[in-house]
Design an enzyme around this catalytic site. Structure first.
Site, PDB file in Angstrom:
ATOM      1  N   GLU A  52       2.056  -4.922  11.068  1.00  0.00           N
ATOM      2  CA  GLU A  52       1.418  -3.447  10.878  1.00  0.00           C
ATOM      3  C   GLU A  52       2.383  -2.824  12.045  1.00  0.00           C
ATOM      4  OE1 GLU A  52      -1.058  -2.248   9.268  1.00  0.00           O
ATOM      5  OE2 GLU A  52      -1.889  -4.226   8.584  1.00  0.00           O
ATOM      6  N   HIS A  75       0.933  -1.109   0.074  1.00  0.00           N
ATOM      7  CA  HIS A  75      -0.034  -0.013  -0.086  1.00  0.00           C
ATOM      8  C   HIS A  75       0.840   1.199   0.072  1.00  0.00           C
ATOM      9  CE1 HIS A  75      -3.176  -2.582   2.035  1.00  0.00           C
ATOM     10  NE2 HIS A  75      -3.294  -2.581   0.702  1.00  0.00           N
ATOM     11  N   GLU A  92       1.462   3.401   2.959  1.00  0.00           N
ATOM     12  CA  GLU A  92       2.134   3.005   4.259  1.00  0.00           C
ATOM     13  C   GLU A  92       3.443   3.210   4.179  1.00  0.00           C
ATOM     14  OE1 GLU A  92      -0.235  -0.644   4.993  1.00  0.00           O
ATOM     15  OE2 GLU A  92      -2.290   0.459   4.515  1.00  0.00           O
ATOM     16  N   HIS A 130       3.462  -3.465   6.639  1.00  0.00           N
ATOM     17  CA  HIS A 130       2.411  -2.404   6.504  1.00  0.00           C
ATOM     18  C   HIS A 130       2.231  -1.244   7.526  1.00  0.00           C
ATOM     19  CE1 HIS A 130      -0.435  -4.860   3.387  1.00  0.00           C
ATOM     20  NE2 HIS A 130       0.642  -5.515   3.834  1.00  0.00           N
TER      21      HIS A 130
END
Length: 659
Positions: A495, A265, A268, A403
């Protein structure tokens, strides 16, 4: 005396000289936020943070903004900077909600040193009124022409979306400001570290700057690094990979292949910068003789892909860290979410399980890609195709997909079996995936902090900062699931931060938070068993031999040279190697807690028929053991056929006698 701008500017890029205080990144704590009133706990001042995401239901404790209880011009959100700060601007957003639409159209700003006396930001002889939001998600920046020094700042809404009488005063915000020097260390006790001991290039790098940095690392460490491209983005930007190994460009027998992938992404961005930091760090430490790094480089072939979606990154980069919002740059240039863009092999597997009555005919690994997915007309991003080809060409053993936007490590499966919104859906390697996720989360300085608050709408501290991906939310077509089902590679998603696009000033401390985790996770590629599957006669490696572990319903295969790596937790395992045309071989392998894996080699004997074919095809002479084996097989066949002939003769004689 307080002074402010006599006008304001609405900018498309963040050109403020002062960084954000950290409402979005949680650097500003909940007790530093106050409000005139709030509707309920889930809409309290602690929720008035830029880009904070709400839960799926209005009314829970995780709503998507601060919302005042009353609807008048006396409402305010207050931020305590905890020390004298030169305030330079404010960024505003509306409420994040799938059910409600609430935005502030205009607002005033006030400053104070003691919360008793407040001075307004002036526009000549009148209070300055700043433009707010027209939609709920686009961040709007107002920079003060004249900065103001104070400790406290208030945002005071003046107009808002009325929605008849239903509209509420709701906002999310970030404040820009520079802390004043503290020569007497008055505020030292409340200041968090902001620097790193490592001398790395801590800033955001666009495509050209990223390429330049990678080249500088390659120039500094040419003996252990190599830059290569696995393909191009839709707009033609190359997907560059940095390889780190003591023999760059070559797969060495028995040496596992590891990869980090960032920037799937594009907005990110922390993973991208961490991988650029990591390649610099490993180069520097290798040259310094750091034995930990030297061992990693000598024992592992490491591949770092810092930007899988360079098109999306460039879009977000042009807006800047605070103004890109929550989704700008997330998707590919074609509008594809690459985290849902890999072939859905989970459904293929589960459908086969439901339809097949003979479980021995089921496969549990190396699922082929459906034909419709590989066609030119398939809606598959060029970046996704490039990564799949990369996976197929290199025998990766372990990977992590970096991410942003949360603080948690997720592991497969990411997709629920019956398309439920969320449901725990484990793989056959659940225990080892939990080990992998814990290895990263427990060594990450932010995740492992028991006092940290949740980022958005889920408290992952309750899960020790790891969770089965499908138990969080359903993600069909994820790279993690595809990697597990189509290749030998185990992969998790990390994350990295609550803030998808942290300000450049926060990059040094983010590196400190993640440096140990990045290294520890790479070291996990050396857990379990490894070895080489060879032909007993020729000693040549056997490619694509199947490695089975009793009681774990997921096999792997050997690489082109016959070497294999099976990730396992410590324990005793019965491991079997099989290959077409060979007799299977089993052995007991003991996995220890050591850094190095247990060596379990296999020498497979060809089945006599296959062995005979190979020898005769080469015009060779049969060895004695094969001659003996063939003689035994002929004798067995002769006995069987003789017995059958005698039985037929006896039956015929019996019938003749009866007649």
């Amino acid at each position: 005396m307080f002074r402010c701008s006599n006008t304001y500017r609405n900018l498309s890029s963040n050109v403020s000289e002062c960084p954000p205080l950290g409402l979005e990144s949680l650097k500003v704590k909940d007790n530093q936020l106050r409000a005139s009133s709030f509707k309920r706990r889930g809409l309290g001042p602690h929720r008035g943070r830029l880009n904070i995401q709400s839960g799926t239901q209005d009314g829970d404790i995780y709503d998507g903004a601060w919302c005042a209880q009353y609807k008048d011009k006396n409402q305010w959100l207050e931020v305590d900077a905890r020390r004298l700060t030169r305030f330079t601007g404010v960024i505003l957003q509306g409420r994040n909600s799938i059910w409600s639409w609430d935005v502030v159209h205009s607002y005033k700003v006030q400053f104070s040193n003691d919360t008793l006396v407040w001075k307004p930001c002036m526009n000549g002889t009148q209070e300055a009124v700043f433009e707010g939001n027209q939609d709920a998600e686009t961040p709007v920046l107002a920079l003060f022409n004249t900065s103001t020094v104070a400790r406290y700042i208030r945002i005071n809404p003046q107009t808002w979306y009325q929605n008849g009488t239903q509209g509420d005063i709701c906002l999310r915000a970030e404040v820009l400001g520079c802390a004043l020097p503290d020569p007497n260390n008055i505020y030292a006790w409340q200041m968090e570290p902001t620097e790193s001991r490592d001398k790395l290039d801590f800033r955001h790098h666009n495509y050209k700057e990223m390429r330049k940095l990678m080249k500088s690392v390659n120039d500094a460490c040419p003996d252990i690094t190599r830059i290569y491209s696995i393909g191009k983005s839709y707009t033609g930007l190359k997907l560059y990979v940095m390889e780190i190994s003591d023999n760059p460009g070559k797969h060495e027998l028995g040496e596992p292949e590891f990869r980090y992938v960032a920037g799937m992404h594009g907005n990110e961005v922390l993973g991208r910068e961490l991988l650029l930091n990591l390649m610099q760090y490993m180069c520097q430490e290798y040259k310094r003789g750091d034995q930990r790094i030297v061992r990693l480089v000598k024992d592992t072939r490491i591949h770092l892909l810092p930007s899988m979606n360079p098109d999306g990154y460039e879009t977000a980069f042009k807006k800047g860290s605070e103004l890109a919002g929550w989704a700008l740059g997330r998707y590919s240039y074609e509008g594809i979410d690459m985290n849902h863009n890999f072939a859905d092999l989970n459904s293929v597997m589960w459908t086969a399980i439901e339809l097949e009555t003979d479980r021995s005919k089921l496969i549990n690994h190396y699922f082929p890609i459906p034909e419709q997915y590989t066609s030119e007309e398939a809606f598959v991003a060029s970046e996704t195709r490039a990564v799949i080809s990369w996976m197929q060409n290199i025998p990766f053993v372990l990977s992590a997909n970096l991410h942003g936007g949360e603080l948690v490590v997720t592991y497969p499966y990411d997709m629920t079996r019956d398309w439920a919104p969320r449901e725990h859906t484990p793989t056959a390697d659940e225990s080892f995936f939990r080990w992998l996720a814990t290895a990263y989360a427990s060594t990450n300085q932010v995740m492992s902090n028991p006092d940290r608050r949740p980022c958005h709408n889920k408290d992952f501290l309750r899960y020790n900062n790891i969770i089965n991906g499908a138990d969080w939310h359903n993600v069909p077509g994820s790279m993690n699931d595809f990697s597990y089902l189509h290749t030998n590679c185990f992969e998790v998603t990390v994350e990295l931060s609550c803030d998808k696009f942290p300000h450049a000033s926060e990059l040094p401390i983010e590196w400190e938070n993640n440096r140990e985790s990045l290294l520890v996770y790479m070291e996990q590629v050396h857990r379990g068993v490894k070895g080489v599957v060879r032909d007993k006669d020729t000693e040549a490696g056997i490619a694509y031999a199947i490695i089975k572990v009793d009681d774990i319903d997921h096999h792997i295969r050997s690489a082109a040279d016959g070497d294999y790596w099976r990730l396992l937790n410590p324990g005793e395992y019965r491991v079997t190697a099989t290959a077409e045309g060979y007799l299977p071989s089993s052995r007991i392998c003991q996995v220890m807690y050591d850094y190095y894996p247990t060596i379990c080699d296999f020498n497979l004997t060809k089945m006599p028929k296959q062995r005979l074919k190979d020898i005769l095809a080469k015009g060779g002479k049969l060895p004695k053991d094969l001659q003996l084996r063939l003689r035994q097989l002929r004798m067995r066949k002769l006995r069987v056929t003789t017995k059958a002939i005698n039985q037929r003769r006896a039956a015929a004689a019996k019938r003749a006698k009866t007649v």
